[in-house]
Write a protein that holds these residues in place. Structure first.
Motif, PDB file in Angstrom:
ATOM      1  N   ARG A   1       0.827  -1.199   0.000  1.00 20.31           N
ATOM      2  CA  ARG A   1       0.000   0.000   0.000  1.00 20.31           C
ATOM      3  C   ARG A   1       0.860   1.247   0.000  1.00 20.31           C
ATOM      4  N   LEU A   2       1.965   1.193   0.876  1.00 21.54           N
ATOM      5  CA  LEU A   2       2.820   2.367   0.980  1.00 21.54           C
ATOM      6  C   LEU A   2       3.649   2.570  -0.293  1.00 21.54           C
ATOM      7  N   VAL A   3       4.174   1.418  -0.802  1.00 20.82           N
ATOM      8  CA  VAL A   3       4.931   1.527  -2.065  1.00 20.82           C
ATOM      9  C   VAL A   3       4.019   2.109  -3.170  1.00 20.82           C
ATOM     10  N   ALA A   4       2.799   1.560  -3.216  1.00 19.06           N
ATOM     11  CA  ALA A   4       1.846   2.042  -4.236  1.00 19.06           C
ATOM     12  C   ALA A   4       1.541   3.524  -4.031  1.00 19.06           C
ATOM     13  N   GLY A   5       1.422   3.913  -2.758  1.00 18.96           N
ATOM     14  CA  GLY A   5       1.148   5.321  -2.473  1.00 18.96           C
ATOM     15  C   GLY A   5       2.287   6.208  -2.938  1.00 18.96           C
ATOM     16  N   ALA A   6       3.574   5.710  -2.625  1.00 20.60           N
ATOM     17  CA  ALA A   6       4.721   6.498  -3.068  1.00 20.60           C
ATOM     18  C   ALA A   6       4.726   6.660  -4.591  1.00 20.60           C
ATOM     19  N   ILE A   7       4.518   5.534  -5.298  1.00 25.14           N
ATOM     20  CA  ILE A   7       4.518   5.596  -6.776  1.00 25.14           C
ATOM     21  C   ILE A   7       3.354   6.466  -7.271  1.00 25.14           C
ATOM     22  N   ALA A   8       2.190   6.330  -6.578  1.00 29.41           N
ATOM     23  CA  ALA A   8       1.029   7.135  -6.969  1.00 29.41           C
ATOM     24  C   ALA A   8       1.344   8.618  -6.855  1.00 29.41           C
ATOM     25  N   ASN A   9       2.096   8.996  -5.804  1.00 28.05           N
ATOM     26  CA  ASN A   9       2.484  10.412  -5.694  1.00 28.05           C
ATOM     27  C   ASN A   9       3.393  10.822  -6.847  1.00 28.05           C
ATOM     28  N   LEU A  10       4.321   9.933  -7.177  1.00 31.42           N
ATOM     29  CA  LEU A  10       5.221  10.254  -8.296  1.00 31.42           C
ATOM     30  C   LEU A  10       4.454  10.355  -9.619  1.00 31.42           C
ATOM     31  N   CYS A  11       3.388   9.565  -9.722  1.00 28.87           N
ATOM     32  CA  CYS A  11       2.579   9.585 -10.960  1.00 28.87           C
ATOM     33  C   CYS A  11       1.963  10.967 -11.224  1.00 28.87           C
ATOM     34  N   GLY A  12       1.833  11.730 -10.158  1.00 24.19           N
ATOM     35  CA  GLY A  12       1.225  13.055 -10.313  1.00 24.19           C
ATOM     36  C   GLY A  12       2.159  14.084 -10.912  1.00 24.19           C
ATOM     37  N   ASN A  13       3.387  13.686 -11.225  1.00 24.60           N
ATOM     38  CA  ASN A  13       4.341  14.624 -11.836  1.00 24.60           C
ATOM     39  C   ASN A  13       4.619  14.169 -13.265  1.00 24.60           C
ATOM     40  N   GLU A  14       4.015  14.927 -14.256  1.00 20.29           N
ATOM     41  CA  GLU A  14       4.093  14.478 -15.646  1.00 20.29           C
ATOM     42  C   GLU A  14       5.507  14.501 -16.198  1.00 20.29           C
ATOM     43  N   LYS A  15       6.385  15.298 -15.542  1.00 18.71           N
ATOM     44  CA  LYS A  15       7.765  15.361 -16.035  1.00 18.71           C
ATOM     45  C   LYS A  15       8.507  14.057 -15.774  1.00 18.71           C
TER      46      LYS A  15
END
Ligand code: ADP
Ligand code: MG
Length: 932
Positions: A782-796
């Protein structure tokens, strides 16, 4: 003196010759008008002028001397010639004896050698030419018996043309000059003896009367034969007959030819068209005689062979009775008297005294041109007769005639012509009548046809008029009906208008109400959303609390262990131990308070469960409301996104709750940690991350994780090397707890935008993916997914994220099936899709979605409705964003996404998702085709 042939009914026209010469003419005798009033206008022109003098109409007299005959020759010595001719001076000398000699001038003097031809040409030809021109003429021979009268006038000369006398030559001349087509010539041949006229061509006719026309004075012999001449042979034949009859008659009567007068009357009729340019006709004449009126010239030529002029007692016919002798000479004596009277211009001319003078009335003192040939013999034995003969000639020369042209309308020709014209006109008229009849018949036929067609037309017209009238009536009634309907409709319209006005009013009121409802609804939605948020937060906090309580238990044991370890640790560690003891004391205290919190949590949990039930009810209500209303909050997607971002609930920061007790507990915990952090200092804490003691490491990571939940610490931790330490732990540690808490810390740091790039650059994504692949612990995942999900919010960072296996790892974590893990995965995908969609719509990037290659699309299509509402909404939103990119079309169609799009467009509770789905379906022709 003239004779009338009476060939055709004629109306005479007189032509007056030249005025009478000065030789004592009798005006009475020559003026024809009083005697013969003519109904026709006359025209006059000069008569042919052979002399060129004024006496051109004088009786012309020529002397012809007979050659000596045997008798003369026999007496030759005793009786010399008493006549001497002077032809060059046209004179004759008559010698009575040697000393008495008289000279006489004549118009011509012919010697004994004069030919018949010359005599004809000089004496008769001018008269014949005049006759051919239409004037009457007379040629007469006068003289003693045996001097050559008959020779000169009547010699036939049938075999020897030179012998031909005046009669033959005149007829010959006339025949050669006339036209047999238009002209006619005929003769009568008569003998006058003892005052009886006998027809020599028909000797049975004797005592032929002499008739004088009372009006015109013209003389005619009605009983005499008039034989038309055709040719010269006919002439010879007739003259021979005449001669024979004359001889026979004389023999029968025991007379001598010398005692009778032979009279040849030549009747000539010539056609005359008055067309000459030099015509002297007056205008009046033209008026009366139109140009095409046929005119004829009628003329007569009298050729007279007189009886011998000698006295009877000298003629040797002594056997005659005195009375008879008187009759024999009567005509000749009478002629002499008339000539004398004319010559002497006597007032009385004894014309009526004898038949001869009556017949010759026109020849002397009349209208004829007259020539006289006086024949004499040479012998002096007959001096006395010769002298009296010469004197007769001399007297005759004094007689002047007034020649007139007689022109008559040729009524016969005119009649024929008129008849022909009438015939032509009649036949033409008949033709015209026939044509007119035919034309009339055709016209009648046409009229009948026209009448028929007119009748038909009238019938048709009447029928049409009737039909039209019927139609008109129908139309009028229809118009009336329509007008009535219209009126009714107008009334209804008015009613409707009123109703509409009322309805409009109602609608306006409804609108107003709706607006109010909407605003209420919005407020309610907002409130509901806030409640939802709070509920989520509480739920999450509840779970976290559970986990925290267990971890706190773990920490308790760890701390107790540490405490034991600390008591037994070295002096160097005493201070630490002391510190830790203090911490422990605090933690213990905290624990105590945590126990209280735990109790509180339990009761809170119950409340939350109640609230959840309540919320579930509210959600259902909201959904029903949403479906029932068309207006949807436009900002929902933003809010949703905000929820993803702010509501990440990652690491310990997720425990920041609005619930009063939890918030207090967390703030208390954070306060404790902050105190530790302040006392120990960040570098020391970060240094503990590298501790060889696992527990220390775990606790240190937990501390860092908590610190990283605070915005103000996030950048500082990275700057101080905390990130490196954490990533190193992720890479090197085999401990699942380390993995879990480190992932939580990284997740918290990844909330910061500037940290995200650093995390990626330092291979954070790859390390997270690595962890995800190794563990099945739902919390770690869940935490790993959350971390990646946050990174997904940066289109760069999308490309790098994909390259480092972040997307694949994210999707791989689906295998856990844990709702919270999947919720984070869905959030990450939604973040990614939304940002990517924005970048592509702004034109910064092209091509198909980076998510597709790693199978995200397929998963979304297959699992969109399997999870909780919020997860489903994330998936739907992500899918709709992918559908906006045309480069994904094929993949969407291939994955069966059309059905999903249609479903979302119709069923999704989210307006933005529905609108996006509709937009994609409407704007993409390929989708439209697939839909059809
Ligand atoms: P008349 O008629 O006057 O009694 P005739 O004509 O009978 O005379 O002529 C008498 C005769 O004279 C005839 O035999 C005729 O042939 C001849 N004779 C008359 N005149 C001539 C003449 N000029 N030349 C020759 N013979 C002529
Ligand atoms: Mg004779």
């Amino acid at each position: 003196m003239a004779t009338g042939g009476g060939w055709a009914p004629a109306r005479s026209v007189e032509r007056h010759g030249a005025p009478r010469g000065g030789g004592g003419t009798r005006s009475k005798s020559v003026a024809p008008c009083p005697r013969r009033p003519s109904p026709s206008p006359a025209r006059s022109r000069p008569a042919p002028d052979n002399g060129g003098s004024a006496d051109s109409c004088r009786v012309r007299v020529a002397i012809r001397l007979r050659p000596k005959n045997s008798e003369d020759l026999a007496y030759g010595s005793d009786f010399d010639s008493c006549v001497e001719l002077q032809p060059e001076s046209k004179r004759l000398k008559l010698k009575k004896n040697n000393w008495i000699c008289e000279s006489y001038k004549f118009d011509e003097v012919f010697s004994e050698n004069a030919s018949q031809k010359r005599v004809y040409e000089v004496v008769a030809k001018p008269v014949v030419e005049s006759v051919l021109e239409g004037y009457n003429g007379t040629v007469m021979a006068y003289g003693q018996t045996g001097t050559g009268k008959t020779y000169t006038v009547g010699r036939l000369g049938k075999d020897d043309p030179s012998e031909r006398g005046i009669m033959v030559r005149a007829l010959e001349h006339i025949l050669s000059s006339m036209s047999f087509e238009t002209d006619r010539v005929a003769i009568s041949y008569l003998q006058l003896y003892l005052e009886s006229v006998q027809d020599l061509l028909d000797p049975e006719k004797t005592n032929i009367p002499i008739v004088e026309d009372a009006k015109t004075g013209e003389i005619s012999l009605p009983g005499a034969s008039i034989v038309e001449i055709k040719d010269l042979e006919h002439v010879f034949h007739l003259l021979q007959i005449g001669e024979a009859n004359r001889h026979a008659a004389n023999t029968k009567m025991n007379t001598e030819s010398s005692r009778s007068h032979a009279i040849l009357i030549i009747h000539l009729q010539r056609s005359s068209r008055i067309k000459e340019e030099n015509s002297s006709l007056s205008n009046d004449t033209h008026d009366i005689f139109p140009d095409d009126l046929p005119l004829v010239l009628k003329s007569k030529l009298l050729i007279v062979d007189l009886a011998g002029s000698e006295r009877i007692d000298k003629s040797g016919s002594e056997g005659h009775m005195i009375e008879e002798a008187k009759f024999i000479n009567l005509s000749l004596t009478s002629l002499g008297k008339c000539i004398n009277a004319l010559a002497e211009n006597s007032p009385h001319i004894p014309t009526r005294d004898s038949k001869l003078t009556r017949i010759l009335r026109d020849s002397f003192g009349g209208t004829a041109r007259t020539s006289l040939v006086v024949t004499i013999g040479p012998s002096s034995r007959h001096y006395s007769e010769t002298s009296s003969t010469i004197m007769f000639g001399q007297r005759a020369m004094k007689v002047v005639n007034t020649i007139k042209l007689k022109e008559e309308v040729d009524y016969e020709t005119l009649y024929k012509k008129v008849e022909r014209e009438v015939d032509q006109l009649t036949s033409e008229m008949e033709r015209q009548q026939k044509l007119m009849k035919n034309e009339k018949m055709q016209l009648d036929k046409k009229l009948k046809e026209s009448e028929g067609s007119f009748h038909d037309l009238r019938m048709t017209s009447n029928i049409r008029i009737e039909n039209l009238e019927k139609e008109k009536c129908q139309l009028e009634s229809a118009v009336k009906t329509l007008m009535r309907d219209l009126e009714e409709e107008r009334g209804q319209n008015n009613l409707l208008s009123e109703q509409i006005a009322e309805l409009e009013k109602l609608v306006n009121e409804n609108k107003q109400q709706q607006l109010e409802n909407l605003s209420r609804m919005k407020i309610f939605t907002d409130t509901t959303k806030e409640h939802e948020k709070e509920m989520e937060e509480l739920l999450r906090q509840l779970q976290e609390e559970r986990r925290c309580s267990s971890s706190l238990k773990d920490r308790m044991s760890v701390l107790q262990q540490e405490l034991c370890d600390a008591q037994s640790s070295t002096q160097l560690q005493e201070s630490m131990a002391h510190e830790l003891e203090k911490k422990l004391t605090k933690v213990t205290e905290e624990f105590t308070s945590q126990e209280v919190i735990y109790e509180e949590l339990k009761s809170t949990q119950e409340k939350v469960q109640q609230e959840m039930l309540h919320r579930q009810g509210l959600e259902d209500q909201i959904l029903r409301l949403k479906w029932s209303t068309s207006d949807i909050c436009a900002e929902e997607s933003k809010t949703s996104y905000g929820m993803v971002r702010s509501g990440s609930g990652l690491g310990n920061a997720a425990f920041v709750s609005k619930s009063g007790k939890i918030r207090e507990a967390l703030s208390g915990q954070r306060g404790t940690i902050s105190k530790i952090f302040e006392e120990v200092g960040l570098p020391n804490v970060l240094a503990l991350l590298k501790s060889e003691d696992l527990d220390v490491q775990i606790h240190a990571v937990k501390v860092v994780a908590n610190l990283a939940a605070e915005d103000i610490n996030q950048e500082r931790i990275v700057e101080e090397g905390g990130l490196d330490a954490l990533l190193s732990l992720l890479e090197t540690s085999e401990n699942t707890t380390i993995h879990r808490v480190t992932a939580g810390a990284v997740a918290n740091l990844a909330m910061n935008g500037s940290n995200q790039g650093v995390i990626m650059n330092k291979g954070g994504a790859r390390l997270l993916a690595n962890v995800a692949s190794k563990t099945e612990d739902p919390q770690t995942l869940r935490l790993v997914a959350g971390a990646i999900a946050n990174l997904c919010g940066n289109e760069k960072l999308h490309l790098m994220l994909k390259r480092d296996g972040g997307i694949k790892a994210l999707l791989g974590m689906v295998r856990s099936g844990h709702a919270e893990v999947i919720a984070q995965i869905a959030r990450g995908i939604a973040n990614f899709a939304k940002c990517e969609s924005r970048v592509i719509s702004q034109g910064h990037r092209k091509g198909r979605s980076l998510l597709i290659e790693d199978g995200v699309l397929t998963w979304m299509v297959a699992n969109s409705t399997r999870f909780s509402h919020s997860t489903t909404r994330h998936i739907e939103l992500a899918f709709c964003h992918l559908a906006q990119n045309e480069d994904n079309t094929c993949d969407i169609i291939a994955s069966g996404g059309i059905k999903e799009l249609l479903r979302i467009s119709r069923e999704s509770p989210r307006d933005d998702a529905r609108n996006l789905a509709k937009m994609a379906l409407d704007s993409n022709p390929a989708f439209l085709r697939e839909v059809q």
